[in-house]
Design a protein around this motif. Structure first.
Motif, PDB file in Angstrom:
ATOM      1  N   THR A   1     -20.266  25.218  37.148  1.00 59.61           N
ATOM      2  CA  THR A   1     -19.955  23.987  38.005  1.00 59.61           C
ATOM      3  C   THR A   1     -19.786  24.110  39.196  1.00 59.61           C
ATOM      4  OG1 THR A   1     -17.678  24.210  37.237  1.00 59.61           O
ATOM      5  CG2 THR A   1     -19.077  23.100  35.554  1.00 59.61           C
TER       6      THR A   1
ATOM      7  N   LYS B   1     -18.268  20.840  40.872  1.00 58.49           N
ATOM      8  CA  LYS B   1     -18.369  19.535  40.274  1.00 58.49           C
ATOM      9  C   LYS B   1     -17.022  19.636  39.253  1.00 58.49           C
ATOM     10  CE  LYS B   1     -21.030  19.042  36.457  1.00 58.49           C
ATOM     11  NZ  LYS B   1     -19.978  19.087  35.431  1.00 58.49           N
TER      12      LYS B   1
ATOM     13  N   LEU C   1     -18.009  15.469  43.053  1.00 55.15           N
ATOM     14  CA  LEU C   1     -18.613  16.593  43.518  1.00 55.15           C
ATOM     15  C   LEU C   1     -17.545  16.659  45.073  1.00 55.15           C
ATOM     16  CD1 LEU C   1     -21.260  14.967  42.424  1.00 55.15           C
ATOM     17  CD2 LEU C   1     -22.254  16.946  42.779  1.00 55.15           C
TER      18      LEU C   1
ATOM     19  N   GLU D   1     -18.723  12.124  37.651  1.00 53.65           N
ATOM     20  CA  GLU D   1     -18.870  13.587  37.794  1.00 53.65           C
ATOM     21  C   GLU D   1     -18.301  13.574  39.512  1.00 53.65           C
ATOM     22  OE1 GLU D   1     -22.727  15.314  37.128  1.00 53.65           O
ATOM     23  OE2 GLU D   1     -22.236  15.497  34.993  1.00 53.65           O
TER      24      GLU D   1
END
Length: 244
Positions: free
Chosen positions: A203, A182, A97, A95
């Motif tokens: 998200t 994200k 970010l 993931e």
């Protein structure tokens, strides 16, 4: 707002926290946005009719925005009010970010002041693994795990910064700040690294530019108010459409 009926195998290939993936054809999947809400590694859960519609439409608006900015995505088109046609991909178990304003875990873990703006975007990588609570990792750990190479880290960071610029440029005229978001990436059938998953109120953190009021899933996480009205507002401000 009622979802249009669709055809296809009723058994999902994959069921996530808020979306399900179904077969479609040799090169595509059908991605269904459900009305489920989760937070804190799915410890907190709820279902709100209409939430899947709002997220589906927000993502269908924002994914083409980043595509136009030069970042390829898995999104092909809307199949219905709550479904995307997406390219088949193999997800990279990371993931990514991107943070523009200090909020959430970066405040808790590093002591930044909530609401402080970073001089430049901060890009972070987490392992996509719920049982380990998506821990932060660097290139060496990712390579040791066989998740991604240093070259892939560089590429994903470059793509993420392009996404960040495109989204901020799109949201600013609509009176919205983008504290953080994200992303997930994957490889398509031609072995090309592309953006996957969604860009939505699940998200991203969206804040009203004047009041810094949350217009995203934080309203659900922290019981800040009417959750469905929040998703509706995000939908209307981002898409420019009025919800029925």
């Amino acid at each position: 707002m009622a979802a249009m009926a669709s055809t296809g195998n009723p058994q999902p290939l994959y069921t996530g926290k808020a979306k399900s993936l179904f077969p479609y054809d040799d090169r595509h999947f059908r991605m269904v946005f459900r009305d489920d809400l989760t937070a804190f590694d799915a410890v907190k859960k709820a279902t709100m009719k209409g939430k899947g519609y709002y997220n589906c439409q927000i993502a269908a608006t924002l994914l083409p925005v980043v595509e136009k900015a030069g970042v390829p995505t898995h999104f092909v088109k809307l199949l219905s009010d709550t479904e995307h046609l997406v390219k088949k991909i193999k997800i990279v178990k990371l993931e990514v970010l991107c943070r523009n304003i200090a909020a959430g875990s970066v405040v808790k873990n590093y002591g930044f002041v909530e609401g402080a703006e970073f001089k430049k975007p901060v890009v972070m990588f987490d392992l996509k693994e719920d049982k380990f609570h998506d821990p932060l990792l660097n290139e060496d750990i990712a390579e040791a795990l066989g998740v991604a190479t240093t070259a892939e880290f560089v590429k994903m960071r470059e793509m993420t910064l392009k996404v960040n610029t495109a989204l901020r440029n799109y949201l600013e005229p609509r009176g919205l700040l983008l504290p953080d978001f994200k992303l997930e990436y994957g490889y398509d059938l031609d072995n090309k690294l592309i953006l996957a998953d969604e860009i939505s109120a699940d998200t991203c953190r969206f804040w009203d530019a004047k009041t810094r009021r949350s217009i995203d899933k934080d309203v659900f996480r922290f019981d800040k108010g009417d959750v469905l009205a929040t998703y509706k507002e995000a939908y209307e401000r981002i898409t420019g459409n009025r919800a029925s």
